[in-house]
Design an enzyme around this catalytic site. Structure first.
Site, PDB file in Angstrom:
ATOM      1  N   ASN A   9      34.220  46.091  29.694  1.00 19.34           N
ATOM      2  CA  ASN A   9      35.450  45.302  29.142  1.00 19.34           C
ATOM      3  C   ASN A   9      35.132  44.176  28.906  1.00 19.34           C
ATOM      4  OD1 ASN A   9      37.784  44.218  28.562  1.00 19.34           O
ATOM      5  ND2 ASN A   9      38.472  44.487  30.934  1.00 19.34           N
ATOM      6  N   TRP A  10      34.913  43.669  27.553  1.00 18.36           N
ATOM      7  CA  TRP A  10      34.542  42.586  27.061  1.00 18.36           C
ATOM      8  C   TRP A  10      35.641  41.525  27.055  1.00 18.36           C
ATOM      9  CZ3 TRP A  10      31.014  43.479  21.882  1.00 18.36           C
ATOM     10  CH2 TRP A  10      29.863  44.129  22.121  1.00 18.36           C
ATOM     11  N   LYS A  11      36.684  41.932  27.428  1.00 21.74           N
ATOM     12  CA  LYS A  11      37.862  40.923  27.323  1.00 21.74           C
ATOM     13  C   LYS A  11      37.991  40.314  25.936  1.00 21.74           C
ATOM     14  CE  LYS A  11      37.801  41.029  32.236  1.00 21.74           C
ATOM     15  NZ  LYS A  11      37.924  40.467  33.713  1.00 21.74           N
ATOM     16  N   HIS A  95      45.410  46.461  33.099  1.00 18.36           N
ATOM     17  CA  HIS A  95      44.562  45.518  33.901  1.00 18.36           C
ATOM     18  C   HIS A  95      45.317  44.317  34.586  1.00 18.36           C
ATOM     19  CE1 HIS A  95      41.551  42.664  34.055  1.00 18.36           C
ATOM     20  NE2 HIS A  95      40.644  43.676  33.834  1.00 18.36           N
ATOM     21  N   GLU A  97      44.877  41.268  34.368  1.00 24.42           N
ATOM     22  CA  GLU A  97      45.173  40.371  33.472  1.00 24.42           C
ATOM     23  C   GLU A  97      46.407  40.541  32.627  1.00 24.42           C
ATOM     24  OE1 GLU A  97      41.174  39.730  31.712  1.00 24.42           O
ATOM     25  OE2 GLU A  97      40.198  39.234  33.753  1.00 24.42           O
ATOM     26  N   GLU A 167      40.476  47.700  40.944  1.00 26.33           N
ATOM     27  CA  GLU A 167      39.960  46.187  40.498  1.00 26.33           C
ATOM     28  C   GLU A 167      40.939  45.192  41.248  1.00 26.33           C
ATOM     29  OE1 GLU A 167      37.940  46.074  36.454  1.00 26.33           O
ATOM     30  OE2 GLU A 167      40.013  45.600  36.181  1.00 26.33           O
ATOM     31  N   GLY A 173      35.948  38.517  38.118  1.00 25.52           N
ATOM     32  CA  GLY A 173      35.458  37.217  37.669  1.00 25.52           C
ATOM     33  C   GLY A 173      35.244  36.187  38.530  1.00 25.52           C
ATOM     34  N   SER A 211      33.499  41.820  39.656  1.00 28.29           N
ATOM     35  CA  SER A 211      32.289  41.278  39.930  1.00 28.29           C
ATOM     36  C   SER A 211      31.112  42.200  40.182  1.00 28.29           C
ATOM     37  CB  SER A 211      32.276  40.103  41.072  1.00 28.29           C
ATOM     38  OG  SER A 211      33.191  39.126  40.652  1.00 28.29           O
ATOM     39  N   GLY A 232      33.189  43.722  33.674  1.00 33.00           N
ATOM     40  CA  GLY A 232      33.713  42.489  32.838  1.00 33.00           C
ATOM     41  C   GLY A 232      32.283  41.557  32.421  1.00 33.00           C
ATOM     42  N   GLY A 233      32.256  40.554  33.095  1.00 30.55           N
ATOM     43  CA  GLY A 233      31.311  39.475  32.492  1.00 30.55           C
ATOM     44  C   GLY A 233      29.932  40.129  32.516  1.00 30.55           C
TER      45      GLY A 233
END
Ligand code: 13P
Length: 252
Positions: A9-11, A95, A97, A167, A173, A211, A232-233
């Site tokens: 997931n590149w966000k 999600h 976010e 998640e 993150g 993470s 993610g990251g």
């Protein structure tokens, strides 16, 4: 059948240059093709076509969000049918976010799941508790509620197109990951919630996110109820992402 899945997931990150570099390297390493792992890239919507061209069928595509409505006068929205038209297979729904920053509650999440399934795509429902909820001993109750309400409208023939991603909000993150044991315990609980909904829980992939990195993925993916990760990251770094895709135990 439970599929092994690693989704990046590149966000709201990336550029045309990044697509070219990152997707090129991931494809060069043919991640997943020989190992039975489904590798999914979930870029910002404007880059979906570029990722698809670059991936040339070697990776699956997802979209980070779709509208709760099917079509019409909803400026700025992207529909599930459009995502399908672009070649997406997966849609992230719920999600944290989106729940926290865009006010999406379980009702909206359920409507989006409905749109995704109606359009023939696979819904990746994201669930997870906050730190306060975990410390108050409420994690299981919160996650069970998100699953029951988010997936309330799924019909018997649609379960094969549902994936759940656990998640924990406090792990996203932050560099803090749930221990493999804690994640496994929640995944087993998720499976029993699905069971209580008459879903074929042994056939639904349940991913862990928060993470996940090259150095903790193997421990997580070795647990019996963890079928992969939502990353993610680390999905923005080719070497990290490729290592995560390869972190499943041999012969699994
Ligand atoms: P991080 O891997 O950056 O913690 O993000 C997880 C996530 O939110 C994936 O959807």
């Amino acid at each position: 059948m439970r599929r092994k899945i690693v989704a990046g997931n590149w966000k709201m990150n990336g550029s045309k240059d990044l697509v070219q570099q990152l997707v090129g390297v991931i494809c060069d390493h043919a991640v997943g093709l020989d190992s039975g792992v489904e590798v999914v890239i979930v870029p910002p919507a404007p880059y979906i076509t570029l990722v698809q061209q670059q991936a040339d069928g070697k990776l699956a595509l997802g979209i980070q969000n779709v509208s709760q409505w099917q079509s019409g006068a909803y400026t700025g929205e992207v529909s599930a049918d459009m995502a399908k038209d672009l070649g997406c297979w997966y849609v992230l729904v719920g999600h944290s976010e989106r729940r926290q920053l865009f006010g999406e509650n379980d009702e909206v999440v359920a409507r989006k799941v409905g749109q995704v399934l109606e359009s023939g795509l696979t819904a990746m429902l994201c669930v997870g508790e906050t730190l306060e909820q975990r410390e108050a001993g409420e994690a299981e109750r919160v996650v069970a509620g998100q699953i029951k309400r988010g997936l309330a409208g799924v019909s018997a023939d649609q379960w094969s197109r549902v994936v759940v991603a656990y998640e924990p909000v406090w792990a996203i993150g932050t560099g803090k990951t749930a221990t493999a044991e804690d994640a496994q315990a929640m995944h087993a609980e998720i499976r029993s919630v699905l069971e209580s909904m008459k879903a074929p829980s042994e056939e639904i992939s349940v991913l862990y996110g928060g993470s996940v990195k090259a150095d903790n993925a193997a421990a997580l993916f070795s647990e019996p109820d963890i079928d992969g990760g939502l990353i993610g990251g680390a999905s923005l770094k080719a070497d990290e992402f490729i290592s995560i895709c390869r972190a499943f135990p041999a012969g699994s």
